[in-house]
Design an enzyme around this catalytic site. Structure first.
Site, mmCIF file in Angstrom:
data_model
loop_
_atom_site.group_PDB
_atom_site.id
_atom_site.type_symbol
_atom_site.label_atom_id
_atom_site.label_comp_id
_atom_site.label_asym_id
_atom_site.label_seq_id
_atom_site.Cartn_x
_atom_site.Cartn_y
_atom_site.Cartn_z
ATOM 1 N N ARG A 1 13.677 -3.710 8.815
ATOM 2 C CA ARG A 1 12.624 -3.059 9.620
ATOM 3 C C ARG A 1 12.383 -3.892 10.867
ATOM 4 O O ARG A 1 12.219 -5.099 10.792
ATOM 5 C CB ARG A 1 11.335 -2.966 8.782
ATOM 6 C CG ARG A 1 10.864 -1.551 8.591
ATOM 7 C CD ARG A 1 9.648 -1.520 7.710
ATOM 8 N NE ARG A 1 8.429 -1.734 8.462
ATOM 9 C CZ ARG A 1 7.227 -1.349 8.034
ATOM 10 N NH1 ARG A 1 7.103 -0.717 6.892
ATOM 11 N NH2 ARG A 1 6.162 -1.587 8.755
ATOM 12 N N LYS B 1 0.821 -1.221 0.000
ATOM 13 C CA LYS B 1 0.000 0.000 0.000
ATOM 14 C C LYS B 1 0.850 1.265 0.000
ATOM 15 O O LYS B 1 0.468 2.249 -0.620
ATOM 16 C CB LYS B 1 -1.049 0.002 1.116
ATOM 17 C CG LYS B 1 -0.508 0.046 2.511
ATOM 18 C CD LYS B 1 -1.619 -0.082 3.536
ATOM 19 C CE LYS B 1 -1.066 -0.331 4.915
ATOM 20 N NZ LYS B 1 -0.020 0.586 5.404
ATOM 21 N N ARG C 1 11.240 -8.663 2.693
ATOM 22 C CA ARG C 1 11.499 -7.246 2.975
ATOM 23 C C ARG C 1 12.354 -7.097 4.238
ATOM 24 O O ARG C 1 13.220 -6.222 4.311
ATOM 25 C CB ARG C 1 10.171 -6.504 3.151
ATOM 26 C CG ARG C 1 10.341 -5.015 3.373
ATOM 27 C CD ARG C 1 9.023 -4.284 3.285
ATOM 28 N NE ARG C 1 8.328 -4.260 4.568
ATOM 29 C CZ ARG C 1 7.131 -3.718 4.770
ATOM 30 N NH1 ARG C 1 6.467 -3.185 3.767
ATOM 31 N NH2 ARG C 1 6.571 -3.731 5.956
ATOM 32 N N ARG D 1 -7.366 2.410 11.117
ATOM 33 C CA ARG D 1 -7.176 0.965 11.237
ATOM 34 C C ARG D 1 -8.141 0.340 12.241
ATOM 35 O O ARG D 1 -8.170 -0.876 12.379
ATOM 36 C CB ARG D 1 -5.757 0.685 11.745
ATOM 37 C CG ARG D 1 -4.719 0.493 10.660
ATOM 38 C CD ARG D 1 -3.356 0.539 11.343
ATOM 39 N NE ARG D 1 -2.360 -0.274 10.738
ATOM 40 C CZ ARG D 1 -1.397 0.191 9.932
ATOM 41 N NH1 ARG D 1 -1.381 1.440 9.557
ATOM 42 N NH2 ARG D 1 -0.460 -0.620 9.494
ATOM 43 N N ARG E 1 0.666 -8.766 13.296
ATOM 44 C CA ARG E 1 0.140 -7.618 12.543
ATOM 45 C C ARG E 1 -0.981 -8.062 11.598
ATOM 46 O O ARG E 1 -1.986 -7.366 11.431
ATOM 47 C CB ARG E 1 1.270 -6.922 11.775
ATOM 48 C CG ARG E 1 2.173 -6.108 12.718
ATOM 49 C CD ARG E 1 3.534 -5.796 12.112
ATOM 50 N NE ARG E 1 3.455 -4.959 10.941
ATOM 51 C CZ ARG E 1 4.311 -5.009 9.914
ATOM 52 N NH1 ARG E 1 5.317 -5.875 9.930
ATOM 53 N NH2 ARG E 1 4.173 -4.216 8.903
HETATM 54 P P1 AMP Z 1 2.601 0.692 8.440
HETATM 55 O O1 AMP Z 1 3.822 1.290 7.867
HETATM 56 O O2 AMP Z 1 1.336 1.318 7.899
HETATM 57 O O3 AMP Z 1 2.573 -0.810 8.324
HETATM 58 O O4 AMP Z 1 2.609 1.028 10.013
HETATM 59 C C1 AMP Z 1 3.661 0.570 10.839
HETATM 60 C C2 AMP Z 1 3.239 0.554 12.299
HETATM 61 O O5 AMP Z 1 2.880 1.874 12.712
HETATM 62 C C3 AMP Z 1 2.004 -0.303 12.606
HETATM 63 O O6 AMP Z 1 2.316 -1.673 12.777
HETATM 64 C C4 AMP Z 1 1.541 0.356 13.920
HETATM 65 O O7 AMP Z 1 2.367 -0.020 15.008
HETATM 66 C C5 AMP Z 1 1.799 1.823 13.636
HETATM 67 N N1 AMP Z 1 0.613 2.456 13.004
HETATM 68 C C6 AMP Z 1 0.523 2.966 11.747
HETATM 69 N N2 AMP Z 1 -0.700 3.459 11.505
HETATM 70 C C7 AMP Z 1 -1.423 3.250 12.633
HETATM 71 C C8 AMP Z 1 -2.759 3.509 13.015
HETATM 72 N N3 AMP Z 1 -3.642 4.076 12.172
HETATM 73 N N4 AMP Z 1 -3.148 3.164 14.265
HETATM 74 C C9 AMP Z 1 -2.287 2.600 15.138
HETATM 75 N N5 AMP Z 1 -1.023 2.294 14.838
HETATM 76 C C10 AMP Z 1 -0.578 2.618 13.605
#
Ligand code: AMP
Length: 192
Positions: free
Chosen positions: A134, A14, A128, A89, A145
């Site tokens: 990461r 995404k 990745r 989310r 996740r």
């Molecule tokens: P992402 O890069 O979108 O996969 O986000 C990485 C991490 O950031 C997630 O696993 C959460 O720990 C945190 N995170 C990102 N967006 C949110 C959200 N809307 N609500 C809560 N945690 C978030």
């Protein structure tokens, strides 16, 4: 003017697709994950708080995330629209975003969901992890996740489906191929 969300499980690409949509439509892409990672890197108080949750694959609490999004959406560059990547989310975040948008008499035009099967996602994310290091890309955290996505974020998707603004796109395939599908889906949704 387009106000959009992109929703997808971890590893669905995404972030990559969000950047491409942003380029093509000329709207700013806002990734909550990227904002958190930048804060972690800069060792800000927000980053220190968020890191504990991110490393465990948990959601950062709404109290932190919602305020961060509200602040970001009050900046000038969202006047021509935006693409939110990774927010909302949870259904509580949907309600919060509804409030922010209602305050500005704004509404969402399109909610795009990228779909992919769990085993494919685990495979991609483990790849990745090797490339980027990461800290939330190890198998136990990846599976957690994904579980959270199924338990909480699918309810978000269902809410937007009820409102009639959801468009689903198959996220499996080459990056360009998926971008073509995504752009077609956005056009179709905008024409509807
Ligand atoms: P992402 O890069 O979108 O996969 O986000 C990485 C991490 O950031 C997630 O696993 C959460 O720990 C945190 N995170 C990102 N967006 C949110 C959200 N809307 N609500 C809560 N945690 C978030």
């Amino acid at each position: 003017m387009t106000r959009m969300l992109i929703i997808g499980p971890p590893g669905s690409g995404k972030g990559t697709q969000a950047d491409r949509i942003s380029d093509r439509l000329g709207v700013v892409a806002i990734s909550t994950g990227d904002i958190f990672r930048a804060n972690v890197k800069g060792e800000t108080p927000l980053g220190v708080e968020a890191k504990k949750y991110m490393d465990a694959g948990d959601f950062v609490p709404d109290s932190v995330t919602n305020k961060m999004v509200r602040d970001r959406l009050s900046e000038d560059d969202v006047e021509n629209g935006f693409l939110l990547d990774g927010y909302p989310r949870t259904t509580a975040q949907v309600d919060y975003l509804d409030e922010i948008l209602a305050t500005g008499e704004q509404k969402l035009d399109v909610v795009l969901q990228l779909t992919a099967d769990d085993e494919e996602l685990v495979h991609r994310l483990l790849g990745r992890a090797k490339e980027t290091g990461r800290s939330d890309d190890n198998e136990a955290v990846i599976r957690h996740r994904l579980d959270l996505y199924h338990e909480q974020t699918e309810a978000v998707v269902a809410k937007y489906a009820e409102r009639g603004i959801l468009t689903q796109v198959d996220g499996i395939g080459g990056i360009d191929e998926v971008t073509d599908r995504v752009m077609q889906a956005i056009k179709a949704a905008q024409a509807a």
